[in-house]
Design an enzyme around this catalytic site. Sequence first.
Site, PDB file in Angstrom:
ATOM      1  N   LYS A  22      52.923  53.600  61.650  1.00  0.00           N
ATOM      2  CA  LYS A  22      53.319  54.167  60.349  1.00  0.00           C
ATOM      3  C   LYS A  22      52.095  54.423  59.479  1.00  0.00           C
ATOM      4  O   LYS A  22      51.939  55.495  58.902  1.00  0.00           O
ATOM      5  CB  LYS A  22      54.261  53.196  59.624  1.00  0.00           C
ATOM      6  CG  LYS A  22      54.535  53.578  58.182  1.00  0.00           C
ATOM      7  CD  LYS A  22      55.442  52.595  57.490  1.00  0.00           C
ATOM      8  CE  LYS A  22      54.754  51.436  56.840  1.00  0.00           C
ATOM      9  NZ  LYS A  22      54.062  51.738  55.566  1.00  0.00           N
ATOM     10  N   ASN A  23      51.216  53.425  59.401  1.00  0.00           N
ATOM     11  CA  ASN A  23      50.089  53.537  58.472  1.00  0.00           C
ATOM     12  C   ASN A  23      49.022  54.524  58.930  1.00  0.00           C
ATOM     13  O   ASN A  23      48.121  54.859  58.170  1.00  0.00           O
ATOM     14  CB  ASN A  23      49.454  52.162  58.232  1.00  0.00           C
ATOM     15  CG  ASN A  23      50.321  51.293  57.327  1.00  0.00           C
ATOM     16  OD1 ASN A  23      51.353  51.751  56.831  1.00  0.00           O
ATOM     17  ND2 ASN A  23      49.905  50.056  57.119  1.00  0.00           N
ATOM     18  N   CYS A 126      56.170  48.960  47.920  1.00  0.00           N
ATOM     19  CA  CYS A 126      56.561  47.551  48.044  1.00  0.00           C
ATOM     20  C   CYS A 126      56.202  46.784  46.774  1.00  0.00           C
ATOM     21  O   CYS A 126      55.157  47.022  46.172  1.00  0.00           O
ATOM     22  CB  CYS A 126      55.804  46.901  49.196  1.00  0.00           C
ATOM     23  SG  CYS A 126      56.513  47.198  50.799  1.00  0.00           S
ATOM     24  N   ARG A 131      48.994  46.615  42.406  1.00  0.00           N
ATOM     25  CA  ARG A 131      48.505  47.747  43.201  1.00  0.00           C
ATOM     26  C   ARG A 131      48.060  48.935  42.340  1.00  0.00           C
ATOM     27  O   ARG A 131      48.686  49.998  42.324  1.00  0.00           O
ATOM     28  CB  ARG A 131      49.554  48.176  44.221  1.00  0.00           C
ATOM     29  CG  ARG A 131      49.914  47.060  45.160  1.00  0.00           C
ATOM     30  CD  ARG A 131      50.900  47.485  46.207  1.00  0.00           C
ATOM     31  NE  ARG A 131      50.271  47.928  47.435  1.00  0.00           N
ATOM     32  CZ  ARG A 131      50.935  48.235  48.542  1.00  0.00           C
ATOM     33  NH1 ARG A 131      52.225  48.193  48.557  1.00  0.00           N
ATOM     34  NH2 ARG A 131      50.295  48.604  49.614  1.00  0.00           N
ATOM     35  N   ASP A 317      49.235  42.538  56.491  1.00  0.00           N
ATOM     36  CA  ASP A 317      50.543  42.999  56.961  1.00  0.00           C
ATOM     37  C   ASP A 317      51.111  42.114  58.079  1.00  0.00           C
ATOM     38  O   ASP A 317      52.238  42.333  58.518  1.00  0.00           O
ATOM     39  CB  ASP A 317      50.452  44.449  57.462  1.00  0.00           C
ATOM     40  CG  ASP A 317      50.356  45.440  56.311  1.00  0.00           C
ATOM     41  OD1 ASP A 317      50.528  45.031  55.147  1.00  0.00           O
ATOM     42  OD2 ASP A 317      50.098  46.628  56.583  1.00  0.00           O
ATOM     43  N   ARG A 409      61.915  51.119  56.847  1.00  0.00           N
ATOM     44  CA  ARG A 409      60.723  51.849  56.401  1.00  0.00           C
ATOM     45  C   ARG A 409      59.629  51.778  57.454  1.00  0.00           C
ATOM     46  O   ARG A 409      58.799  52.676  57.542  1.00  0.00           O
ATOM     47  CB  ARG A 409      60.192  51.261  55.085  1.00  0.00           C
ATOM     48  CG  ARG A 409      61.082  51.525  53.891  1.00  0.00           C
ATOM     49  CD  ARG A 409      60.400  51.068  52.607  1.00  0.00           C
ATOM     50  NE  ARG A 409      58.995  51.405  52.657  1.00  0.00           N
ATOM     51  CZ  ARG A 409      58.009  50.666  52.173  1.00  0.00           C
ATOM     52  NH1 ARG A 409      58.277  49.547  51.563  1.00  0.00           N
ATOM     53  NH2 ARG A 409      56.761  51.043  52.274  1.00  0.00           N
TER      54      ARG A 409
END
Length: 430
Positions: A22-23, A126, A131, A317, A409
């Site tokens: 995903k990233n 999230c 952030r 993560d 997600r």
Amino acid sequence: MDRIRIVGGNELNGTIPISGAKNAALPLMIASLLTDDTLTLENVPHLADVEQLIRILGNHGVDYSVNGRREKQNEGYSRTINFSARNIVDTTAPYELVSKMRASFWVVGPLLARMGEAKVSLPGGCAIGTRPVDLFLDGLQALGADIDVESGYVLAKTRNGRLVGNRFMFPKVSVGATHVMLMAASLAKGETVLENAAREPEIVNLAECLNAMGAKISGAGTSTITIDGVDSLSGARHRVIPDRIETGTYAMAVAMTGGNVLLEGARADLLSGALETIGQSGAAITEEATGIRVYRNGNGIQPVDVSTAPFPGFPTDLQAQFMGLMTMANGKSKITETIFENRFMHVQELARLGAHITLSGQTAMVEGVARLKGAPVMATDLRASVSLVIAGLAAEGETTVNRVYHLDRGFERLEEKLSNCGAVIERLSS
Ligand code: UD1
């Protein structure tokens, strides 16, 4: 709202195919904004975040087709997708779209570089801390952009229609800001040198794609990246790397439940020392021609202290999942989160399963227990939710994980992958 029901206690045995990351996929998709040619991405995971980004890019005029056709094929599995930003129709990324996913803020870089302007809502994503976006704004300013923040939007403009290369030192390592600076500097006039850049494998994957599009980037994967700006970029065909977070998550699931699983398509080099750390907990991890094998049989789980850090350190993560694993270790472990504040929301949910964890600032002390017991729990963010799933697989009895949209997600076909290996896990729709 969907829930996931797990009856714990089974070992995992078999093969789990690892999806595209995903990233890595998200910044690669955003890079399609840099060219009026087609960018073809292989191995794009089928995830809610990817679908959301497709909508966001569509708003700017990016057309897409899956395997050459617009209809969805291979519903639910990684796919090849063509992205074409022939005409950018809008340089504004509105709040309604950006607030759903933080990474969509990253469109600011390519829009500004190609169109000379961008208006992008401040991000959401999230709920794991504040952030901020200061590093993005400082970086783009260093490339000559004028930046204003007004009514929740970042307004960025180039002075003479084009960004200008410069030297920029990130005061703090940021994956997202490094992605954005790579994309922006690729179309800037002259040379940019990024210092203290993020070294994550997803950065390397993006740099390789940009180079295939005609960019001149060297040093990606080290903390100093040099970008020689070019006038335009072309299309390319590029493959998304396997998901190292999914790999580490399933490795920990096996370490926790016991069993023997081949993580098919996984690459050990993308995980660096994280696999070693998981290995120290008692799982045997070996590289094979087609992936990584994880095996644990009978031995207890050993306590291991861990502190998260930018790559090549232990990824934030994987912190929640590692804490899940440590809840059943033979002793005490200390887990320190150094990247995000407020990334311990899984602690109180793991406690519902019987875990003993005490928090002190950014450190969690975990005292392993002999067994966890199933309970209803709540997913709070993407990685926290999956830590509850793997703890549920090892717990006695039934666990239901609520709010599973967080899982959707970032984890492709989670229930199917785990149940194929013997787990009792199903989705309940309500
Ligand atoms: C990316 C990953 C996310 C991962 C994180 C760290 C994606 C889509 N997301 O997120 O899964 O957890 O890297 O590996 O790839 N920061 C600032 N100012 C900024 C930008 C960041 O202070 O302008 C701070 C953040 O608050 C955080 C730290 O820098 O404390 C690292 O964040 P960053 O690497 O930017 O994370 P993301 O790119 O958002």
